[in-house]
Design a protein around this motif. Structure first.
Motif, PDB file in Angstrom:
ATOM      1  N   GLU A 136       0.829  -1.206   0.000  1.00 28.69           N
ATOM      2  CA  GLU A 136       0.000   0.000   0.000  1.00 28.69           C
ATOM      3  C   GLU A 136       0.867   1.262   0.000  1.00 28.69           C
ATOM      4  O   GLU A 136       1.715   1.450   0.881  1.00 28.69           O
ATOM      5  CB  GLU A 136      -0.919  -0.005   1.229  1.00 28.69           C
ATOM      6  N   VAL A 137       0.653   2.131  -0.978  1.00 32.80           N
ATOM      7  CA  VAL A 137       1.375   3.398  -1.029  1.00 32.80           C
ATOM      8  C   VAL A 137       0.829   4.312   0.061  1.00 32.80           C
ATOM      9  O   VAL A 137      -0.373   4.308   0.348  1.00 32.80           O
ATOM     10  CB  VAL A 137       1.240   4.044  -2.426  1.00 32.80           C
ATOM     11  N   VAL A 138       1.697   5.087   0.685  1.00 38.04           N
ATOM     12  CA  VAL A 138       1.304   5.864   1.869  1.00 38.04           C
ATOM     13  C   VAL A 138       0.720   7.230   1.519  1.00 38.04           C
ATOM     14  O   VAL A 138       0.326   7.979   2.412  1.00 38.04           O
ATOM     15  CB  VAL A 138       2.503   6.045   2.828  1.00 38.04           C
ATOM     16  N   VAL A 139       0.665   7.570   0.231  1.00 42.68           N
ATOM     17  CA  VAL A 139       0.165   8.883  -0.203  1.00 42.68           C
ATOM     18  C   VAL A 139      -0.737   8.676  -1.417  1.00 42.68           C
ATOM     19  O   VAL A 139      -0.434   7.847  -2.278  1.00 42.68           O
ATOM     20  CB  VAL A 139       1.326   9.834  -0.594  1.00 42.68           C
ATOM     21  N   THR A 140      -1.834   9.420  -1.482  1.00 37.63           N
ATOM     22  CA  THR A 140      -2.701   9.339  -2.656  1.00 37.63           C
ATOM     23  C   THR A 140      -2.040  10.029  -3.850  1.00 37.63           C
ATOM     24  O   THR A 140      -1.096  10.805  -3.699  1.00 37.63           O
ATOM     25  CB  THR A 140      -4.051  10.017  -2.395  1.00 37.63           C
ATOM     26  N   GLU A 141      -2.561   9.748  -5.033  1.00 36.54           N
ATOM     27  CA  GLU A 141      -2.031  10.375  -6.238  1.00 36.54           C
ATOM     28  C   GLU A 141      -2.185  11.897  -6.164  1.00 36.54           C
ATOM     29  O   GLU A 141      -1.242  12.641  -6.486  1.00 36.54           O
ATOM     30  CB  GLU A 141      -2.754   9.828  -7.468  1.00 36.54           C
ATOM     31  N   ASP A 142      -3.342  12.360  -5.726  1.00 43.18           N
ATOM     32  CA  ASP A 142      -3.550  13.806  -5.593  1.00 43.18           C
ATOM     33  C   ASP A 142      -2.618  14.388  -4.538  1.00 43.18           C
ATOM     34  O   ASP A 142      -2.065  15.484  -4.708  1.00 43.18           O
ATOM     35  CB  ASP A 142      -5.003  14.111  -5.227  1.00 43.18           C
ATOM     36  N   GLY A 143      -2.437  13.659  -3.435  1.00 35.35           N
ATOM     37  CA  GLY A 143      -1.555  14.134  -2.375  1.00 35.35           C
ATOM     38  C   GLY A 143      -0.117  14.268  -2.848  1.00 35.35           C
ATOM     39  O   GLY A 143       0.595  15.205  -2.456  1.00 35.35           O
ATOM     40  N   ALA A 144       0.314  13.363  -3.718  1.00 31.76           N
ATOM     41  CA  ALA A 144       1.669  13.433  -4.258  1.00 31.76           C
ATOM     42  C   ALA A 144       1.852  14.665  -5.134  1.00 31.76           C
ATOM     43  O   ALA A 144       2.877  15.346  -5.068  1.00 31.76           O
ATOM     44  CB  ALA A 144       1.970  12.171  -5.069  1.00 31.76           C
ATOM     45  N   SER A 145       0.848  14.976  -5.951  1.00 35.70           N
ATOM     46  CA  SER A 145       0.932  16.157  -6.817  1.00 35.70           C
ATOM     47  C   SER A 145       0.929  17.441  -5.996  1.00 35.70           C
ATOM     48  O   SER A 145       1.681  18.372  -6.287  1.00 35.70           O
ATOM     49  CB  SER A 145      -0.234  16.164  -7.813  1.00 35.70           C
ATOM     50  N   VAL A 146       0.094  17.476  -4.971  1.00 35.50           N
ATOM     51  CA  VAL A 146       0.045  18.661  -4.105  1.00 35.50           C
ATOM     52  C   VAL A 146       1.383  18.870  -3.407  1.00 35.50           C
ATOM     53  O   VAL A 146       1.921  19.979  -3.352  1.00 35.50           O
ATOM     54  CB  VAL A 146      -1.090  18.530  -3.067  1.00 35.50           C
ATOM     55  N   ALA A 147       1.949  17.788  -2.877  1.00 31.80           N
ATOM     56  CA  ALA A 147       3.239  17.882  -2.185  1.00 31.80           C
ATOM     57  C   ALA A 147       4.334  18.343  -3.133  1.00 31.80           C
ATOM     58  O   ALA A 147       5.178  19.179  -2.769  1.00 31.80           O
ATOM     59  CB  ALA A 147       3.600  16.540  -1.563  1.00 31.80           C
ATOM     60  N   SER A 148       4.345  17.813  -4.352  1.00 32.08           N
ATOM     61  CA  SER A 148       5.353  18.232  -5.332  1.00 32.08           C
ATOM     62  C   SER A 148       5.209  19.705  -5.658  1.00 32.08           C
ATOM     63  O   SER A 148       6.202  20.417  -5.824  1.00 32.08           O
ATOM     64  CB  SER A 148       5.229  17.401  -6.613  1.00 32.08           C
ATOM     65  N   GLY A 149       3.966  20.169  -5.748  1.00 26.77           N
ATOM     66  CA  GLY A 149       3.729  21.580  -6.053  1.00 26.77           C
ATOM     67  C   GLY A 149       4.199  22.514  -4.962  1.00 26.77           C
ATOM     68  O   GLY A 149       4.495  23.687  -5.222  1.00 26.77           O
ATOM     69  N   MET A 150       4.302  22.004  -3.737  1.00 27.00           N
ATOM     70  CA  MET A 150       4.756  22.832  -2.613  1.00 27.00           C
ATOM     71  C   MET A 150       6.266  22.993  -2.592  1.00 27.00           C
ATOM     72  O   MET A 150       6.798  23.879  -1.939  1.00 27.00           O
ATOM     73  CB  MET A 150       4.296  22.213  -1.287  1.00 27.00           C
TER      74      MET A 150
END
Length: 418
Positions: free
Chosen positions: A356-370
């Protein structure tokens, strides 16, 4: 923070190039992730035609090369040259490339594709290990301790492998595949070049790699493309902050010329030309599955999506696999041992925890954008405060997952031992 030995050596090498260049020669500076086996061929062609131009070529891994440009291109590179679609997407978003028509409206654009690549796996020609037929074969216990790959944070071509799986299988299933395959990993090499080198030196048996790195050693290595096939264009671009636009345009045109495209088929390069007429001319020498794919509409690599989550994917791979590889392999070993004798709901839950990946796909994009420009080194010491908080939170989630899997396995092991 003191500069790394690698950075000091790169600076000294680059300075040496400049100091030893003929004083009368113009300089065309190229920043690339490609090895000398490729760049030397084109440098020789170009300098033969332009004897008053000296080419200075600096090789860096993809992330370091992007960072070099985004920090202002202080060394005034004229050309950026890489297989990474994310590199070009990120630089394009940050207006790093010259105007589209910088070379003239009737000539090539400032950024052009020049070769095609795809990913898969390789083994030695003389290997006794069965060649995997497809991606799912790599999950079989038979390959335990036999597979190697590079870290995507250190290799643009390995990032293509990871994203190939995420794009084709989806975020959750793609990560589940990578996490399950980690049970069979022997090692993670520092650079993509380490995979074919390790195969040749018999350090491991199967290496996940990109076609050209393996096919350059075709007499010793056998390569197989993973399906579905996703062909990715490698590109070359003229940087806005370079100082030798005229020669940069000439070099770009040479790479795209018939001569330049044919050179991709040299043994030491082994790339698939982007020019369709050259591919047709040499179709008999191209791999059969590439020829078949080129006759159809191949799957497109979505560089927009992958660039949005570039930083997060590299960090997640390091947190979930690189940092925890020994622990994760141990948990998988215990899981497979139990699976040979029992089947239970609890065991299925263990597998879910391990895949199980610990971050959602949307969460990964948001984090990268930060993060700054969507990419940074994954080394904790080089991160800003917000980025450190993200990494620490994700690391805690990974640790909790593995601890829960360990506890669940212990309970099952004690019960089966009675």
């Amino acid at each position: 923070m003191l500069p790394s030995i690698e950075k000091i050596l790169q600076t000294l090498i680059f300075a040496f190039f400049f100091l030893t260049s003929p004083l009368h020669a113009e300089e065309l500076r190229i920043l690339t992730s490609f090895p000398p086996a490729l760049t030397n061929v084109y440098a020789a062609f170009f300098e033969k035609d332009k004897d008053n131009v000296s080419l200075q070529v600096l090789n860096k891994n993809t992330i370091a090369a992007i960072d070099e440009v985004m920090r202002g291109n202080e060394r005034k590179f004229d050309i950026f040259w890489s297989s990474s679609p994310e590199a070009f997407e990120i630089l394009r978003r940050n207006n790093a490339f010259a105007d589209k028509d910088i070379c003239g409206s009737s000539v090539a654009n400032s950024v052009e594709p020049f070769a095609l690549s795809s990913v898969g796996w390789a083994r030695r020609q003389d290997s006794d290990v069965f060649m995997p037929a497809n991606w799912n074969d790599l999950l079989k216990p038979y390959y335990r301790g036999k597979i190697a790959m590079a870290r995507p944070a250190r290799s643009g071509s390995t990032h293509l492998i990871v994203e190939n799986l995420l794009l084709n299988r989806g975020w959750d299933d793609g990560w589940a595949y990578l996490l399950e395959m980690s049970a069979n990993l022997s090692t993670l090499t520092a650079r993509s070049f380490g995979v074919p080198d390790g195969l040749l030196n018999k350090r491991f048996d199967i290496g996940l790699t990109i076609d050209f790195l393996s096919q350059a050693h075709g007499e010793n290595l056998q390569f197989r493309y993973g399906n579905p096939l996703m062909l990715v264009p490698a590109q070359i671009g003229i940087l806005q902050t370079g100082e030798n636009t005229q020669n940069a345009c000439a070099f770009l045109q040479q790479v795209l010329s018939k001569q330049g495209q044919r050179a991709l088929l040299f043994k030491q390069i082994s790339r698939i030309p982007y020019d369709e007429s050259i591919r047709e001319e040499f179709s008999a020498t191209l791999p059969t599955n590439i020829n078949n794919a080129l006759k159809l509409t191949w799957l497109e690599y979505d560089a927009g999506v992958t660039s949005d989550r570039y930083w997060a994917v590299n960090v997640l791979f390091d947190l979930m696999i690189t940092e925890t590889l020994n622990e994760r392999r141990g948990l998988w070993r215990r899981y497979h041992t139990l699976k040979e004798t029992i089947s239970s709901v609890e065991l299925n839950m263990v597998k879910q925890l391990l895949t199980e990946v610990v971050v959602t796909e949307d969460g990964a994009s948001v984090a990268s954008g930060m993060t700054k420009m969507g990419l940074r080194s994954t080394a904790l010491a080089s991160l800003g405060a917000d980025e450190r908080d993200i990494v620490q939170e994700w690391r805690s989630r990974v640790a909790a997952q593995l601890q829960e899997a360990d506890r669940a396995l212990l309970i099952i092991e004690k019960r089966t031992a009675q």
